[in-house]
Write a protein that holds these residues in place. Structure first.
Motif, PDB file in Angstrom:
ATOM      1  N   ALA A  45       0.846  -1.198   0.000  1.00  0.00           N
ATOM      2  CA  ALA A  45       0.000   0.000   0.000  1.00  0.00           C
ATOM      3  C   ALA A  45       0.880   1.247   0.000  1.00  0.00           C
ATOM      4  CB  ALA A  45      -0.938  -0.012   1.207  1.00  0.00           C
ATOM      5  N   MET A  46       1.918   1.233   0.818  1.00  0.00           N
ATOM      6  CA  MET A  46       2.841   2.363   0.869  1.00  0.00           C
ATOM      7  C   MET A  46       3.599   2.509  -0.448  1.00  0.00           C
ATOM      8  SD  MET A  46       3.957   4.958   2.424  1.00  0.00           S
ATOM      9  CE  MET A  46       3.151   4.707   3.981  1.00  0.00           C
ATOM     10  N   LEU A  47       4.064   1.400  -1.006  1.00  0.00           N
ATOM     11  CA  LEU A  47       4.769   1.464  -2.287  1.00  0.00           C
ATOM     12  C   LEU A  47       3.854   2.014  -3.384  1.00  0.00           C
ATOM     13  CD1 LEU A  47       6.790  -1.894  -2.283  1.00  0.00           C
ATOM     14  CD2 LEU A  47       7.705   0.433  -2.062  1.00  0.00           C
ATOM     15  N   ALA A  48       2.596   1.613  -3.384  1.00  0.00           N
ATOM     16  CA  ALA A  48       1.657   2.115  -4.395  1.00  0.00           C
ATOM     17  C   ALA A  48       1.440   3.614  -4.242  1.00  0.00           C
ATOM     18  CB  ALA A  48       0.328   1.368  -4.305  1.00  0.00           C
ATOM     19  N   ALA A  49       1.295   4.077  -3.010  1.00  0.00           N
ATOM     20  CA  ALA A  49       1.111   5.513  -2.783  1.00  0.00           C
ATOM     21  C   ALA A  49       2.346   6.296  -3.222  1.00  0.00           C
ATOM     22  CB  ALA A  49       0.800   5.768  -1.307  1.00  0.00           C
ATOM     23  N   LEU A  50       3.520   5.801  -2.857  1.00  0.00           N
ATOM     24  CA  LEU A  50       4.754   6.476  -3.258  1.00  0.00           C
ATOM     25  C   LEU A  50       4.951   6.435  -4.771  1.00  0.00           C
ATOM     26  CD1 LEU A  50       7.174   5.224  -0.454  1.00  0.00           C
ATOM     27  CD2 LEU A  50       6.276   7.550  -0.748  1.00  0.00           C
ATOM     28  N   ASP A  51       4.585   5.318  -5.388  1.00  0.00           N
ATOM     29  CA  ASP A  51       4.694   5.166  -6.840  1.00  0.00           C
ATOM     30  C   ASP A  51       3.779   6.165  -7.558  1.00  0.00           C
ATOM     31  OD1 ASP A  51       5.604   4.059  -9.207  1.00  0.00           O
ATOM     32  OD2 ASP A  51       4.559   2.151  -8.955  1.00  0.00           O
ATOM     33  N   ALA A  52       2.548   6.279  -7.079  1.00  0.00           N
ATOM     34  CA  ALA A  52       1.602   7.217  -7.692  1.00  0.00           C
ATOM     35  C   ALA A  52       2.066   8.658  -7.512  1.00  0.00           C
ATOM     36  CB  ALA A  52       0.215   7.022  -7.091  1.00  0.00           C
ATOM     37  N   TRP A  53       2.733   8.946  -6.411  1.00  0.00           N
ATOM     38  CA  TRP A  53       3.259  10.293  -6.165  1.00  0.00           C
ATOM     39  C   TRP A  53       4.478  10.556  -7.051  1.00  0.00           C
ATOM     40  CZ3 TRP A  53       7.381  11.508  -2.173  1.00  0.00           C
ATOM     41  CH2 TRP A  53       7.592  12.888  -2.061  1.00  0.00           C
ATOM     42  N   ALA A  54       5.394   9.583  -7.088  1.00  0.00           N
ATOM     43  CA  ALA A  54       6.632   9.768  -7.839  1.00  0.00           C
ATOM     44  C   ALA A  54       6.394   9.799  -9.347  1.00  0.00           C
ATOM     45  CB  ALA A  54       7.618   8.652  -7.496  1.00  0.00           C
ATOM     46  N   TYR A  55       5.430   9.046  -9.799  1.00  0.00           N
ATOM     47  CA  TYR A  55       5.152   8.948 -11.232  1.00  0.00           C
ATOM     48  C   TYR A  55       3.710   9.391 -11.501  1.00  0.00           C
ATOM     49  CZ  TYR A  55       9.579   6.559 -11.335  1.00  0.00           C
ATOM     50  OH  TYR A  55      10.916   6.271 -11.207  1.00  0.00           O
ATOM     51  N   ALA A  56       3.416  10.603 -11.086  1.00  0.00           N
ATOM     52  CA  ALA A  56       2.056  11.140 -11.146  1.00  0.00           C
ATOM     53  C   ALA A  56       1.499  11.211 -12.562  1.00  0.00           C
ATOM     54  CB  ALA A  56       2.012  12.521 -10.495  1.00  0.00           C
ATOM     55  N   ASP A  59       0.419   6.189 -16.264  1.00  0.00           N
ATOM     56  CA  ASP A  59      -0.843   5.472 -16.218  1.00  0.00           C
ATOM     57  C   ASP A  59      -0.868   4.588 -14.965  1.00  0.00           C
ATOM     58  OD1 ASP A  59      -3.324   4.402 -17.149  1.00  0.00           O
ATOM     59  OD2 ASP A  59      -2.213   2.687 -17.980  1.00  0.00           O
ATOM     60  N   LEU A  60      -1.919   4.676 -14.184  1.00  0.00           N
ATOM     61  CA  LEU A  60      -1.995   3.899 -12.943  1.00  0.00           C
ATOM     62  C   LEU A  60      -1.983   2.399 -13.215  1.00  0.00           C
ATOM     63  CD1 LEU A  60      -4.504   6.040 -10.870  1.00  0.00           C
ATOM     64  CD2 LEU A  60      -2.022   5.938 -10.654  1.00  0.00           C
ATOM     65  N   TRP A  61      -2.502   2.002 -14.361  1.00  0.00           N
ATOM     66  CA  TRP A  61      -2.486   0.586 -14.714  1.00  0.00           C
ATOM     67  C   TRP A  61      -1.047   0.087 -14.829  1.00  0.00           C
ATOM     68  CZ3 TRP A  61      -5.256  -3.519 -14.397  1.00  0.00           C
ATOM     69  CH2 TRP A  61      -4.950  -4.637 -15.146  1.00  0.00           C
ATOM     70  N   ARG A  62      -0.166   0.891 -15.429  1.00  0.00           N
ATOM     71  CA  ARG A  62       1.242   0.501 -15.544  1.00  0.00           C
ATOM     72  C   ARG A  62       1.898   0.406 -14.166  1.00  0.00           C
ATOM     73  NH1 ARG A  62       4.017   3.532 -20.644  1.00  0.00           N
ATOM     74  NH2 ARG A  62       3.931   1.646 -21.870  1.00  0.00           N
ATOM     75  N   LEU A  63       1.583   1.342 -13.295  1.00  0.00           N
ATOM     76  CA  LEU A  63       2.138   1.291 -11.944  1.00  0.00           C
ATOM     77  C   LEU A  63       1.683   0.020 -11.235  1.00  0.00           C
ATOM     78  CD1 LEU A  63       1.696   5.003 -10.776  1.00  0.00           C
ATOM     79  CD2 LEU A  63       3.611   3.972 -12.009  1.00  0.00           C
TER      80      LEU A  63
END
Length: 120
Positions: A45-56, A59-63
């Motif tokens: 969950a933390m990695l997903a939040a940081l990923d979405a922040w870092a790579y705003a 595409d969320l599907w790619r993340l």
């Protein structure tokens, strides 16, 4: 250093930290001693939040796919006997579900922010 670089650095540091903790033969005990699935879900969950922040702008599907593959990779590495860890399909499922939930929340948050912005 700008915020975009800092966010990426934080995300990748968290990825390395998660990987190292996942392959340590005897990882440190956490306060409250949460079970294995809870630890997996909190980490991803933390990695997903940081990923979405870092790579705003990504595409969320790619993340999501990247994080799911990362979880599978961890389980693959844990299956190596010399690592002295247990690989479990349920851990990968927990990783994937946690990442998906957070990225869905991020998607809804982004959608709502766009809806609230005044039209030009």
């Amino acid at each position: 250093m700008n915020l975009a670089r800092v966010s990426k650095l934080i995300f990748w540091a968290a990825m390395v930290f998660a990987f190292v903790m996942a392959i340590l033969p005897q990882p440190p005990e956490l306060p409250g001693q949460p079970n294995d699935k809870v630890q997996h879900m909190v980490a991803f969950a933390m990695l997903a939040a940081l990923d979405a922040w870092a790579y705003a702008r990504s595409d969320l599907w790619r993340l999501f796919v990247g994080l799911s593959f990362f979880g599978a990779f961890i389980e693959f590495v844990q299956a190596i006997p010399a690592i002295h860890r247990d690989s479990d399909l349920k851990d990968w499922i927990a990783d994937t579900v946690a990442a998906a939930l957070v990225l869905v929340i991020v998607r809804l948050w982004r959608w709502r922010r766009r809806e609230e912005q005044p039209a030009p």
